[in-house]
Scaffold this motif. Structure first.
Motif, PDB file in Angstrom:
ATOM      1  N   LEU A   2      -2.018   0.459 -10.421  1.00  0.00           N
ATOM      2  CA  LEU A   2      -2.987  -0.304  -9.634  1.00  0.00           C
ATOM      3  C   LEU A   2      -3.105  -1.753 -10.116  1.00  0.00           C
ATOM      4  O   LEU A   2      -3.190  -2.675  -9.305  1.00  0.00           O
ATOM      5  CB  LEU A   2      -4.355   0.377  -9.695  1.00  0.00           C
ATOM      6  N   ALA A   3      -3.106  -1.942 -11.437  1.00  0.00           N
ATOM      7  CA  ALA A   3      -3.218  -3.299 -11.974  1.00  0.00           C
ATOM      8  C   ALA A   3      -2.017  -4.149 -11.550  1.00  0.00           C
ATOM      9  O   ALA A   3      -2.168  -5.322 -11.181  1.00  0.00           O
ATOM     10  CB  ALA A   3      -3.312  -3.253 -13.497  1.00  0.00           C
ATOM     11  N   SER A   4      -0.827  -3.555 -11.585  1.00  0.00           N
ATOM     12  CA  SER A   4       0.376  -4.289 -11.173  1.00  0.00           C
ATOM     13  C   SER A   4       0.351  -4.567  -9.675  1.00  0.00           C
ATOM     14  O   SER A   4       0.772  -5.644  -9.224  1.00  0.00           O
ATOM     15  CB  SER A   4       1.624  -3.486 -11.544  1.00  0.00           C
ATOM     16  N   THR A   5      -0.161  -3.615  -8.908  1.00  0.00           N
ATOM     17  CA  THR A   5      -0.242  -3.797  -7.463  1.00  0.00           C
ATOM     18  C   THR A   5      -1.204  -4.924  -7.103  1.00  0.00           C
ATOM     19  O   THR A   5      -0.944  -5.694  -6.187  1.00  0.00           O
ATOM     20  CB  THR A   5      -0.705  -2.491  -6.781  1.00  0.00           C
ATOM     21  N   LEU A   6      -2.315  -5.004  -7.846  1.00  0.00           N
ATOM     22  CA  LEU A   6      -3.296  -6.053  -7.555  1.00  0.00           C
ATOM     23  C   LEU A   6      -2.689  -7.442  -7.668  1.00  0.00           C
ATOM     24  O   LEU A   6      -2.991  -8.329  -6.876  1.00  0.00           O
ATOM     25  CB  LEU A   6      -4.494  -5.923  -8.503  1.00  0.00           C
ATOM     26  N   VAL A  49       0.839  -1.209   0.000  1.00  0.00           N
ATOM     27  CA  VAL A  49       0.000   0.000   0.000  1.00  0.00           C
ATOM     28  C   VAL A  49       0.871   1.256   0.000  1.00  0.00           C
ATOM     29  O   VAL A  49       0.629   2.200  -0.765  1.00  0.00           O
ATOM     30  CB  VAL A  49      -0.950   0.006   1.223  1.00  0.00           C
ATOM     31  N   ILE A  50       1.906   1.265   0.826  1.00  0.00           N
ATOM     32  CA  ILE A  50       2.801   2.430   0.914  1.00  0.00           C
ATOM     33  C   ILE A  50       3.510   2.668  -0.416  1.00  0.00           C
ATOM     34  O   ILE A  50       3.576   3.797  -0.920  1.00  0.00           O
ATOM     35  CB  ILE A  50       3.834   2.227   2.043  1.00  0.00           C
ATOM     36  N   MET A  51       4.056   1.602  -1.004  1.00  0.00           N
ATOM     37  CA  MET A  51       4.778   1.748  -2.272  1.00  0.00           C
ATOM     38  C   MET A  51       3.834   2.145  -3.416  1.00  0.00           C
ATOM     39  O   MET A  51       4.211   2.900  -4.310  1.00  0.00           O
ATOM     40  CB  MET A  51       5.494   0.447  -2.620  1.00  0.00           C
ATOM     41  N   THR A  52       2.594   1.644  -3.363  1.00  0.00           N
ATOM     42  CA  THR A  52       1.606   2.025  -4.378  1.00  0.00           C
ATOM     43  C   THR A  52       1.308   3.518  -4.284  1.00  0.00           C
ATOM     44  O   THR A  52       1.302   4.228  -5.303  1.00  0.00           O
ATOM     45  CB  THR A  52       0.298   1.226  -4.195  1.00  0.00           C
ATOM     46  N   ALA A  53       1.076   4.007  -3.078  1.00  0.00           N
ATOM     47  CA  ALA A  53       0.781   5.426  -2.871  1.00  0.00           C
ATOM     48  C   ALA A  53       1.934   6.296  -3.369  1.00  0.00           C
ATOM     49  O   ALA A  53       1.730   7.348  -3.993  1.00  0.00           O
ATOM     50  CB  ALA A  53       0.518   5.695  -1.390  1.00  0.00           C
ATOM     51  N   LEU A  54       3.163   5.837  -3.116  1.00  0.00           N
ATOM     52  CA  LEU A  54       4.353   6.577  -3.539  1.00  0.00           C
ATOM     53  C   LEU A  54       4.411   6.676  -5.060  1.00  0.00           C
ATOM     54  O   LEU A  54       4.673   7.750  -5.619  1.00  0.00           O
ATOM     55  CB  LEU A  54       5.602   5.864  -3.007  1.00  0.00           C
TER      56      LEU A  54
END
Length: 464
Positions: free
Chosen positions: A338-342, A136-141
């Protein structure tokens, strides 16, 4: 015949030269060096540093080829775009999806590793909860801006470089007798079974292990396309590859095997920690564990960035859903991130539920993928060199063309063959081939979808 892509102006040129320089310097430093080097030393013995030197030369030459292409035609898709230009859409499609697959699996894996490290300090929090929190932190960054990614990687890389430099300074002092009661000896290179205790062949079989720890050097050429001076930044990144590998990998491994007998290094445990503890540095284990956590976060950060840009390029070519091309007002392909994070979230859940089956398959199936990518980089350079030379686009040249590129191509093929013959790596290679086959089998479906979309775009015009 310069090729302009539609998507490049839509991405921000927010990365500064210092971001690219630090990404190039520190991007190669990861857990593969801090921990994985123990397996290389256990396999090759004191000569492990030669294995690192051989592999470093191979990787540096691959980067030189990529640098030639990226300097002639800077593109966000980097080697994916060059594969497409050299061998058509199917090559670009396969290379892009393979590399995306590699990075999203790595993102999930590194999140789990980060969770395990922090769980060692905070055992009351489950590993999977910590791993999801890190994602979550890395996604937000990554969602903030490309400059946020660059700034985070700048500091992550800076910490890793400082850690390596401090280690080298302490180890050099110990090896050359500047530390009281030093037991380091150059005799450690030959006195415990010889310089090649398991035979000279282990120097080359170790290349298979070492080349995995050097993945990520190519990310700088992808990121350079989002900087104000891509040509200059690409050349700088490529020119420093050899020096980085020789200092970070070769010199540090050499000092480790001189500081103590190689057979006291335990595979799976950091030889850096073992060396510092032997020297008598208090808290060495805790300090290095914190640095390894930084390395994990760095890979997470770079993995999300790289995978999102690859999805963006694939989408622009009609090989991924069109909505992935949408960018926010800061020029970030948010849906790609977002797609990669999922997928990363999915890997964390799978690691918690099926660690020894599904998760193990995912890790193994991405094992040889980047070797396929390296092979395509070589093949693309061999194909495009003549065309770009005639067009006067070459600003940065690969040495010894075409013989040196052909030699590197042969070496990569030899590494793949050695993986096929080694029982320890056969499963990884087979599962990587399965992943490649699956991607290739989906290409006709994508082709039909693209053809259908073209018909829909044309029909209204005909009717009118």
């Amino acid at each position: 015949m310069p090729i302009q892509t539609e998507h490049e102006p839509r991405l921000q040129k927010g990365l500064k030269t210092r971001h690219i320089s630090m990404l190039a310097l520190g991007g190669v430093i990861g857990a593969g060096l801090f921990v994985g080097s123990s397996a290389v030393i256990a396999t090759a013995g004191p000569g492990a540093f030669i294995t690192y030197a051989i592999t470093g030369i191979i990787v540096a030459l691959i980067m030189r080829m990529l640098g030639e292409m990226a300097s002639a035609q800077p593109m966000t898709g980097s080697f994916v775009a060059y594969a497409r230009m050299a061998y058509g859409n199917v090559a670009g499609f396969a290379t892009g999806w393979l590399y995306w697959y590699f990075w999203v699996i790595v993102v999930g894996f590194e999140a789990v590793v980060g969770g395990q490290i922090i769980n060692g300090w905070l055992p009351g929090i489950p590993v999977w909860v910590i791993a999801l929190g890190l994602l979550v932190i890395m996604t937000a960054l990554n969602m903030l801006s490309v400059e946020s990614f660059g700034e985070a990687e700048y500091w992550f890389a800076g910490i890793k470089i400082v850690a390596i430099v401090v280690f080298l300074a302490i180890a050099l002092a110990y090896v050359f007798g500047a530390v009281p009661e030093s037991t380091a000896s150059f005799g450690n290179l030959t006195e415990h079974g010889g310089f090649f205790p398991h035979g000279v062949a282990t120097l080359f079989t170790g290349v298979v292990v070492v080349i995995f720890s050097m993945t990520g050097v190519e990310v700088a050429t992808i990121a350079a396309a989002e900087s104000a001076e891509p040509d200059r930044n690409i050349r700088r990144a490529v020119n420093t590859v050899m020096v980085r590998i020789m200092v970070f990998f070769v010199l540090s491994t050499f000092l480790i095997v001189v500081a103590q007998p190689w057979n006291t290094i335990v595979a799976g445990q950091s030889p850096f920690v073992a060396t510092l503890e032997k020297i008598g540095i208090p808290g060495a284990g805790t300090i290095l564990t914190a640095v390894i956590l930084v390395a994990v976060l760095s890979v997470l950060n770079a993995g999300l960035y790289t995978s999102s840009r690859l999805l963006f390029v694939l989408s622009e070519n009609g090989e991924a859903p069109k909505w992935i091309t949408n960018v926010n007002r800061r020029g970030v392909p948010v849906w790609g991130v977002l797609a990669s994070t999922l997928v990363g979230y999915g890997c964390v859940v799978i690691a918690a539920l099926w660690p020894d089956t599904v998760f193990l398959f995912l890790i193994n199936s991405s094992g040889a993928v980047f070797l396929f990518v390296y092979l395509m980089i070589c093949a693309s350079q061999l194909k495009l060199r003549g065309h770009w030379e005639r067009e006067g686009l070459l600003k940065f040249r690969m040495w010894g063309h075409p013989w040196l590129p052909l030699a590197v191509t042969g070496i990569i093929v030899a590494v793949l063959v050695s993986m096929a013959m080694d029982p320890k790596t056969q499963v990884s290679l087979l599962q990587s081939v399965i992943a490649l086959a699956f991607i290739l089998l989906t290409y006709p479906l994508v082709g039909m979808r693209k053809a259908s979309r073209r018909r829909l775009d044309v029909e209204p015009a005909v009717d009118g």
